[in-house]
Design a protein around this motif. Structure first.
Motif, short mmCIF file in Angstrom:
data_model
loop_
_atom_site.label_atom_id
_atom_site.label_comp_id
_atom_site.label_asym_id
_atom_site.label_seq_id
_atom_site.Cartn_x
_atom_site.Cartn_y
_atom_site.Cartn_z
N GLY A 1 2.11 1.60 -3.62
CA GLY A 1 0.98 2.03 -4.44
C GLY A 1 0.62 3.48 -4.19
N GLY A 2 0.63 3.90 -2.94
CA GLY A 2 0.33 5.30 -2.61
C GLY A 2 1.36 6.26 -3.16
N PHE B 1 -4.89 2.83 3.98
CA PHE B 1 -4.87 1.37 3.96
C PHE B 1 -3.58 0.83 4.58
CE2 PHE B 1 -7.95 1.55 0.40
CZ PHE B 1 -8.85 0.62 0.88
N TRP C 1 -12.78 5.13 -7.40
CA TRP C 1 -11.91 4.19 -6.69
C TRP C 1 -12.36 2.75 -6.92
CZ3 TRP C 1 -7.54 3.92 -3.79
CH2 TRP C 1 -7.37 2.80 -2.98
N TYR D 1 0.81 -1.21 0.00
CA TYR D 1 0.00 0.00 0.00
C TYR D 1 0.85 1.27 0.00
CZ TYR D 1 -4.30 -2.61 0.63
OH TYR D 1 -5.37 -3.45 0.46
N GLN E 1 -5.49 7.76 0.20
CA GLN E 1 -6.32 6.65 0.66
C GLN E 1 -5.49 5.37 0.78
OE1 GLN E 1 -9.31 7.35 1.85
NE2 GLN E 1 -8.82 9.42 1.18
N CYS E 2 -4.51 5.20 -0.10
CA CYS E 2 -3.62 4.03 0.02
C CYS E 2 -2.79 4.11 1.30
CB CYS E 2 -2.70 3.94 -1.20
SG CYS E 2 -3.49 3.23 -2.64
N ILE F 1 -9.23 -5.01 -4.79
CA ILE F 1 -8.67 -5.02 -3.43
C ILE F 1 -9.67 -5.64 -2.46
CG2 ILE F 1 -7.89 -3.56 -1.52
CD1 ILE F 1 -6.91 -1.56 -3.63
#
Length: 122
Positions: free
Chosen positions: A24-25, A44, A74, A21, A40-41, A82
Motif C-alpha cells: 500500500g505504501g 504502519f 487520511w 502495508y 505513513q503506511c 483500517i
C-alpha cells in the motif's frame, strides 16, 4: 518477552500485515500527492511487523495545522476502515486469555490508524 511475542505475531499473521502495508505504501508513493500517505503506511508496516516493545508517541511538529488536515484526509479515505479492522481483530483476540496481548497490539495499531500524522514510533 517482547522477542517471543513478536515471533509469535509474525508467524500468525504479522508478516501479512507487514506486506500489505508495504505494498500500500509503495502504491501511494507512485504519485507525488500520495507520498506523505505512503510514508505513513511504512510507519504502519514497521509496527505491524513487530508491535511488541514499540511505543507510539505524539510529537509536536512545527507544521501547524497541516498534520490535522492530513489526518482528516487520511481518516476519510481509508484510515477509518483500517481502524475498524484493527478494532475487530482486537476484540476477537481478546475473547481468550491467551489472545489478550495480541488484541492489545491491534488496539495500538487502531490508535495509530486514526491519526498517523504527528506520531512517532520509538
Amino acid at each position: 518477552m517482547n522477542f517471543l511475542g513478536n515471533v509469535i505475531w509474525i508467524i500468525f499473521g504479522g508478516i501479512f500485515i507487514f506486506f500489505e502495508y508495504i505494498i500500500g505504501g509503495l502504491l501511494l508513493c507512485l504519485t507525488i500527492v500520495g507520498i506523505p500517505f505512503g510514508i505513513q503506511c511504512f510507519k504502519f508496516a514497521i509496527v505491524g511487523l513487530a508491535p511488541f516493545g514499540v511505543r507510539i508517541t505524539h510529537t509536536a511538529s512545527a507544521t501547524g495545522c497541516l498534520s490535522t488536515v492530513m489526518n482528516i484526509i487520511w481518516l476519510v479515505f481509508g484510515g477509518l476502515w483500517i481502524a475498524l479492522t484493527h478494532l475487530l481483530f482486537g476484540i476477537v483476540f481478546c475473547i481468550t486469555i491467551v489472545g489478550i496481548p495480541f488484541g492489545r497490539q491491534h488496539f495500538k495499531l487502531m490508535n495509530l490508524a486514526f491519526s498517523p500524522f504527528g506520531k512517532s514510533i520509538s
